[in-house]
Structure formats: C-alpha cells, structure tokens
Design a protein around this motif. Structure first.
Motif, PDB file in Angstrom:
ATOM      1  N   GLY A  47      12.204   4.071  47.138  1.00  0.00           N
ATOM      2  CA  GLY A  47      13.436   4.642  46.627  1.00  0.00           C
ATOM      3  C   GLY A  47      14.332   3.632  45.934  1.00  0.00           C
ATOM      4  N   LEU A  48      13.861   2.387  45.799  1.00  0.00           N
ATOM      5  CA  LEU A  48      14.657   1.352  45.148  1.00  0.00           C
ATOM      6  C   LEU A  48      14.387   1.363  43.647  1.00  0.00           C
ATOM      7  CD1 LEU A  48      14.196  -1.594  47.672  1.00  0.00           C
ATOM      8  CD2 LEU A  48      16.092   0.031  47.531  1.00  0.00           C
ATOM      9  N   LYS A  66      14.770  -0.107  39.632  1.00  0.00           N
ATOM     10  CA  LYS A  66      14.683  -1.393  38.954  1.00  0.00           C
ATOM     11  C   LYS A  66      16.029  -1.708  38.307  1.00  0.00           C
ATOM     12  CE  LYS A  66      10.758  -2.442  37.038  1.00  0.00           C
ATOM     13  NZ  LYS A  66       9.622  -2.523  36.071  1.00  0.00           N
ATOM     14  N   ILE A  67      16.607  -2.842  38.676  1.00  0.00           N
ATOM     15  CA  ILE A  67      17.891  -3.271  38.136  1.00  0.00           C
ATOM     16  C   ILE A  67      17.704  -3.924  36.763  1.00  0.00           C
ATOM     17  CG2 ILE A  67      19.740  -4.984  38.417  1.00  0.00           C
ATOM     18  CD1 ILE A  67      20.232  -2.690  40.205  1.00  0.00           C
ATOM     19  N   LEU A  68      16.665  -4.733  36.637  1.00  0.00           N
ATOM     20  CA  LEU A  68      16.419  -5.485  35.401  1.00  0.00           C
ATOM     21  C   LEU A  68      14.975  -5.313  34.971  1.00  0.00           C
ATOM     22  CD1 LEU A  68      17.167  -7.781  33.293  1.00  0.00           C
ATOM     23  CD2 LEU A  68      16.326  -9.392  35.024  1.00  0.00           C
ATOM     24  N   ASP A  69      14.796  -5.096  33.679  1.00  0.00           N
ATOM     25  CA  ASP A  69      13.457  -5.046  33.093  1.00  0.00           C
ATOM     26  C   ASP A  69      13.502  -5.896  31.824  1.00  0.00           C
ATOM     27  OD1 ASP A  69      10.832  -4.352  32.983  1.00  0.00           O
ATOM     28  OD2 ASP A  69      11.160  -2.387  32.084  1.00  0.00           O
ATOM     29  N   LEU A  70      12.821  -7.040  31.864  1.00  0.00           N
ATOM     30  CA  LEU A  70      12.884  -8.006  30.772  1.00  0.00           C
ATOM     31  C   LEU A  70      11.483  -8.298  30.273  1.00  0.00           C
ATOM     32  CD1 LEU A  70      14.706 -10.065  29.165  1.00  0.00           C
ATOM     33  CD2 LEU A  70      14.147 -11.716  30.970  1.00  0.00           C
ATOM     34  N   HIS A  71      11.288  -8.183  28.970  1.00  0.00           N
ATOM     35  CA  HIS A  71       9.993  -8.487  28.353  1.00  0.00           C
ATOM     36  C   HIS A  71      10.223  -9.465  27.199  1.00  0.00           C
ATOM     37  CE1 HIS A  71       7.976  -5.280  30.608  1.00  0.00           C
ATOM     38  NE2 HIS A  71       9.047  -4.557  30.358  1.00  0.00           N
ATOM     39  N   VAL A  72       9.582 -10.601  27.279  1.00  0.00           N
ATOM     40  CA  VAL A  72       9.731 -11.646  26.266  1.00  0.00           C
ATOM     41  C   VAL A  72       8.400 -11.816  25.554  1.00  0.00           C
ATOM     42  CG1 VAL A  72      10.403 -14.030  25.815  1.00  0.00           C
ATOM     43  CG2 VAL A  72      11.413 -12.802  27.772  1.00  0.00           C
ATOM     44  N   LYS A  73       8.323 -11.319  24.327  1.00  0.00           N
ATOM     45  CA  LYS A  73       7.101 -11.525  23.551  1.00  0.00           C
ATOM     46  C   LYS A  73       6.967 -13.000  23.214  1.00  0.00           C
ATOM     47  CE  LYS A  73       4.611  -9.906  19.475  1.00  0.00           C
ATOM     48  NZ  LYS A  73       4.665  -9.007  18.282  1.00  0.00           N
ATOM     49  N   SER A  74       8.057 -13.593  22.758  1.00  0.00           N
ATOM     50  CA  SER A  74       8.126 -15.034  22.534  1.00  0.00           C
ATOM     51  C   SER A  74       9.585 -15.413  22.361  1.00  0.00           C
ATOM     52  CB  SER A  74       7.323 -15.462  21.292  1.00  0.00           C
ATOM     53  OG  SER A  74       7.904 -14.939  20.118  1.00  0.00           O
ATOM     54  N   VAL A 106       6.104 -12.999  28.597  1.00  0.00           N
ATOM     55  CA  VAL A 106       6.652 -13.034  29.955  1.00  0.00           C
ATOM     56  C   VAL A 106       7.353 -11.712  30.249  1.00  0.00           C
ATOM     57  CG1 VAL A 106       8.377 -14.099  31.461  1.00  0.00           C
ATOM     58  CG2 VAL A 106       6.941 -15.531  29.998  1.00  0.00           C
ATOM     59  N   SER A 107       7.047 -11.127  31.408  1.00  0.00           N
ATOM     60  CA  SER A 107       7.733  -9.924  31.867  1.00  0.00           C
ATOM     61  C   SER A 107       8.353 -10.192  33.227  1.00  0.00           C
ATOM     62  CB  SER A 107       6.756  -8.744  31.966  1.00  0.00           C
ATOM     63  OG  SER A 107       6.291  -8.368  30.684  1.00  0.00           O
ATOM     64  N   LEU A 108       9.609  -9.773  33.376  1.00  0.00           N
ATOM     65  CA  LEU A 108      10.333  -9.957  34.631  1.00  0.00           C
ATOM     66  C   LEU A 108      11.023  -8.660  35.000  1.00  0.00           C
ATOM     67  CD1 LEU A 108      11.515 -11.761  36.906  1.00  0.00           C
ATOM     68  CD2 LEU A 108      13.365 -12.360  35.316  1.00  0.00           C
ATOM     69  N   GLY A 109      10.593  -8.054  36.092  1.00  0.00           N
ATOM     70  CA  GLY A 109      11.236  -6.850  36.609  1.00  0.00           C
ATOM     71  C   GLY A 109      11.787  -7.121  37.993  1.00  0.00           C
ATOM     72  N   VAL A 110      13.028  -6.715  38.229  1.00  0.00           N
ATOM     73  CA  VAL A 110      13.677  -6.958  39.517  1.00  0.00           C
ATOM     74  C   VAL A 110      14.279  -5.660  40.022  1.00  0.00           C
ATOM     75  CG1 VAL A 110      15.342  -8.372  40.774  1.00  0.00           C
ATOM     76  CG2 VAL A 110      14.277  -9.271  38.701  1.00  0.00           C
ATOM     77  N   ARG A 111      13.914  -5.316  41.255  1.00  0.00           N
ATOM     78  CA  ARG A 111      14.417  -4.075  41.831  1.00  0.00           C
ATOM     79  C   ARG A 111      15.643  -4.310  42.701  1.00  0.00           C
ATOM     80  NH1 ARG A 111      11.060  -0.031  40.723  1.00  0.00           N
ATOM     81  NH2 ARG A 111       8.921  -0.520  40.121  1.00  0.00           N
ATOM     82  N   GLN A 112      16.344  -3.236  42.943  1.00  0.00           N
ATOM     83  CA  GLN A 112      17.516  -3.267  43.815  1.00  0.00           C
ATOM     84  C   GLN A 112      17.177  -3.971  45.132  1.00  0.00           C
ATOM     85  OE1 GLN A 112      18.611   0.655  45.048  1.00  0.00           O
ATOM     86  NE2 GLN A 112      20.487   0.011  46.079  1.00  0.00           N
ATOM     87  N   ARG A 134      20.798  -8.369  51.621  1.00  0.00           N
ATOM     88  CA  ARG A 134      20.204  -7.186  52.223  1.00  0.00           C
ATOM     89  C   ARG A 134      21.276  -6.138  52.536  1.00  0.00           C
ATOM     90  NH1 ARG A 134      16.585  -7.864  50.033  1.00  0.00           N
ATOM     91  NH2 ARG A 134      14.501  -8.538  50.573  1.00  0.00           N
ATOM     92  N   SER A 135      22.397  -6.557  53.081  1.00  0.00           N
ATOM     93  CA  SER A 135      23.448  -5.611  53.452  1.00  0.00           C
ATOM     94  C   SER A 135      24.148  -5.024  52.233  1.00  0.00           C
ATOM     95  CB  SER A 135      24.471  -6.268  54.378  1.00  0.00           C
ATOM     96  OG  SER A 135      25.152  -7.314  53.714  1.00  0.00           O
ATOM     97  N   ASP A 136      24.297  -5.840  51.166  1.00  0.00           N
ATOM     98  CA  ASP A 136      24.984  -5.376  49.957  1.00  0.00           C
ATOM     99  C   ASP A 136      24.033  -4.771  48.935  1.00  0.00           C
ATOM    100  OD1 ASP A 136      27.293  -6.313  51.077  1.00  0.00           O
ATOM    101  OD2 ASP A 136      27.481  -8.083  49.777  1.00  0.00           O
ATOM    102  N   GLN A 137      22.724  -4.827  49.194  1.00  0.00           N
ATOM    103  CA  GLN A 137      21.711  -4.323  48.259  1.00  0.00           C
ATOM    104  C   GLN A 137      21.792  -5.048  46.912  1.00  0.00           C
ATOM    105  OE1 GLN A 137      19.293  -1.264  49.026  1.00  0.00           O
ATOM    106  NE2 GLN A 137      19.692  -2.770  50.617  1.00  0.00           N
ATOM    107  N   THR A 138      22.030  -6.358  46.976  1.00  0.00           N
ATOM    108  CA  THR A 138      22.126  -7.188  45.775  1.00  0.00           C
ATOM    109  C   THR A 138      20.750  -7.685  45.363  1.00  0.00           C
ATOM    110  OG1 THR A 138      24.319  -7.946  46.459  1.00  0.00           O
ATOM    111  CG2 THR A 138      23.195  -9.244  44.776  1.00  0.00           C
ATOM    112  N   ALA A 139      20.436  -7.564  44.094  1.00  0.00           N
ATOM    113  CA  ALA A 139      19.207  -8.130  43.553  1.00  0.00           C
ATOM    114  C   ALA A 139      19.493  -9.555  43.082  1.00  0.00           C
ATOM    115  CB  ALA A 139      18.695  -7.288  42.389  1.00  0.00           C
ATOM    116  N   CYS A 140      18.461 -10.402  43.110  1.00  0.00           N
ATOM    117  CA  CYS A 140      18.675 -11.804  42.777  1.00  0.00           C
ATOM    118  C   CYS A 140      17.430 -12.398  42.130  1.00  0.00           C
ATOM    119  CB  CYS A 140      19.037 -12.595  44.035  1.00  0.00           C
ATOM    120  SG  CYS A 140      19.242 -14.376  43.788  1.00  0.00           S
ATOM    121  N   VAL A 141      17.663 -13.289  41.177  1.00  0.00           N
ATOM    122  CA  VAL A 141      16.606 -14.144  40.635  1.00  0.00           C
ATOM    123  C   VAL A 141      17.081 -15.575  40.806  1.00  0.00           C
ATOM    124  CG1 VAL A 141      15.163 -14.743  38.665  1.00  0.00           C
ATOM    125  CG2 VAL A 141      15.985 -12.389  38.931  1.00  0.00           C
TER     126      VAL A 141
END
Length: 247
Positions: free
Chosen positions: A8-9, A11-19, A33-39, A184-191
């Motif tokens: 049920g989480l 995706k906060i960020l969906d990043l695709h870098v061709k170059s 490069v592809s970077l996906g980050v969920r809640q 975890r308590s705030d449901q914060t996503a992080c990289v």
C-alpha cells in the motif's frame, strides 16, 4: 504519479537518467540510471569517488535538469529537504544553531517554534547548547543541526549526502538508529549517500551500488536482515575492489 506496491506504499520519487554530464565534451557522468523511492523507504547510494552519487541526489532534488532526465514526484517540491555534504557552508555562522534550524521554515512561511526545536533536540539526545554558533560546535554537532533543520520542515522526501561523516562512531550509531525510527513513524522517504557500509546496513532498507562509469551495477535489497550482514558487507567490499581494479 500513482504507483502503489502490495504493502500500500506509493512511490514518492521516480527518476530515470538516460545520460547526464556537466561537460558536453566528456563522457556522461551518469548513464542509464533509474531510482525509485517509495513512501517510508530508506535507500542508500554507495560507489567510488566520481561515480555520480551526489549528482544523482541533485537530480532527485530537481536542482539539476536535462532533456535526458525524467523526474516525477508524488509530493510537493516544498516537501523535499536536502542535507548537503559540505555542512560548514550550509549553516549561517552569525546565527545560533537554534536560529539555523528555524530559518528555512521561516522563509517558507511555516514557522518552526522553539518547542518544536526542543522536542527534536530531545528526541536525538543532543548534548550541546543550541544557543551556540556553528563555530562553537564540533563538526559532528554541526551535522546534527543540519539534519534536524531538514526534519523541522517535516519532509516527505529527505535527501542526505554523507550526513554523518564528521560524527564519532558512537554518535553516528545512535543518531542513525534514532533517525530511522523517526522516519518510520513519520513515513518519511530518504535517499542517503554514504561511504560506510556499516552506516548503510544500520540505516537503510535498500542499497544501490554505482560503478565508476556512473551506472547502478548492484542492489542489496535486505539491508536490515542481520543474518545477511556478513554476506552483504562482502558484496560491498567486492564491488569496491572490482572498481579499483578497473581503474
């Protein structure tokens, strides 16, 4: 952007870098490069110097852009906070630590009260005076101020570039554990960019390994599995030894 997994989480960020590169006459710094980050997901980035880790964070933050980069968010741009690697230049030396923490919220019209700052400082067991100026604090203490300043804005996505590099061993362990619990308590996503495998396996859910050529060449999905710790550390060691042999 609507992308929800089985838990049920979304995706906060969906990043695709061709170059992407800073110099058109040189090979791209990042490629495919592809970077996906969920809640509530914490993703680590590790790789040799020059592999594009910090650049990937800047692209995720929207501070850099290019026609070859596709970025989509499931949060407001104002709900992204950034902790920069060069902490000494991101704190205003003429303001106290307390004033530095409160400033971004003030500029955004979202006042951060003294009570909020005190609660954050207490939750991270700060042992230094927030009424001191940055030059009166150690490097590790300054880094803690930078992270708490970002948290005071209650971000949905926090991007951190080596946020604990100046902290001593014990401080780093306690701080990252407390930070993970808060996310975890705030449901914060992080990289988080890190040069420490130990930090990554203490803090992250998932770890991405970048090569010197600016590609993601490995992923460790079970960072919190203590039974896999030795195996995962070995994978990181082998990755960096292999990159060194390439160079």
């Amino acid at each position: 952007m609507t992308d929800v997994d089985k838990s049920g989480l979304h995706k906060i960020l969906d990043l695709h870098v061709k170059s992407f590169g800073y110099d058109v006459d040189s090979p791209p710094l990042l490629k495919d490069v592809s970077l996906g980050v969920r809640q509530a997901e914490i993703v680590g980035l590790m790789g040799p110097n020059g592999s594009g880790k910090s650049t990937l964070l800047y692209l995720a933050a929207g501070e850099l852009n290019s026609p070859t980069v596709h970025r989509s968010l499931d949060c407001d741009e104002m709900q992204i906070s950034f902790v920069y690697q060069d902490y000494r230049h991101t704190l205003f030396p003429w303001k106290t630590a307390r004033s530095n923490i409160a400033l971004p919220g003030k500029l955004r019209g979202m006042p951060v009260t003294s009570a909020m700052i005190n609660a954050l400082a207490e939750s991270f067991a700060f042992r230094f005076d927030l009424n001191k100026h940055p030059f009166e604090l150690s490097g590790g203490e300054q880094q803690k101020v930078c992270v708490v300043r970002a948290l005071a804005e209650v971000p949905k996505l926090l991007l951190m570039d080596e946020p604990c590099s100046a902290m001593d061993y014990a401080s780093r362990l306690v701080f990252l554990q407390n930070l993970r619990e808060r996310f975890r308590s705030d449901q914060t996503a992080c990289v988080m960019v890190s040069h420490s495998a130990e930090d990554a396996f203490l803090f992250c859910d998932r770890l991405l390994l970048l090569s010197q050529s600016g590609r993601i060449v490995g992923s460790i999905e079970n960072c919190q599995d203590s039974d896999k710790y030795n195996e995962n550390v070995k994978r990181v060691h082998e990755h960096f030894l292999d990159q060194k042999s390439i160079n």
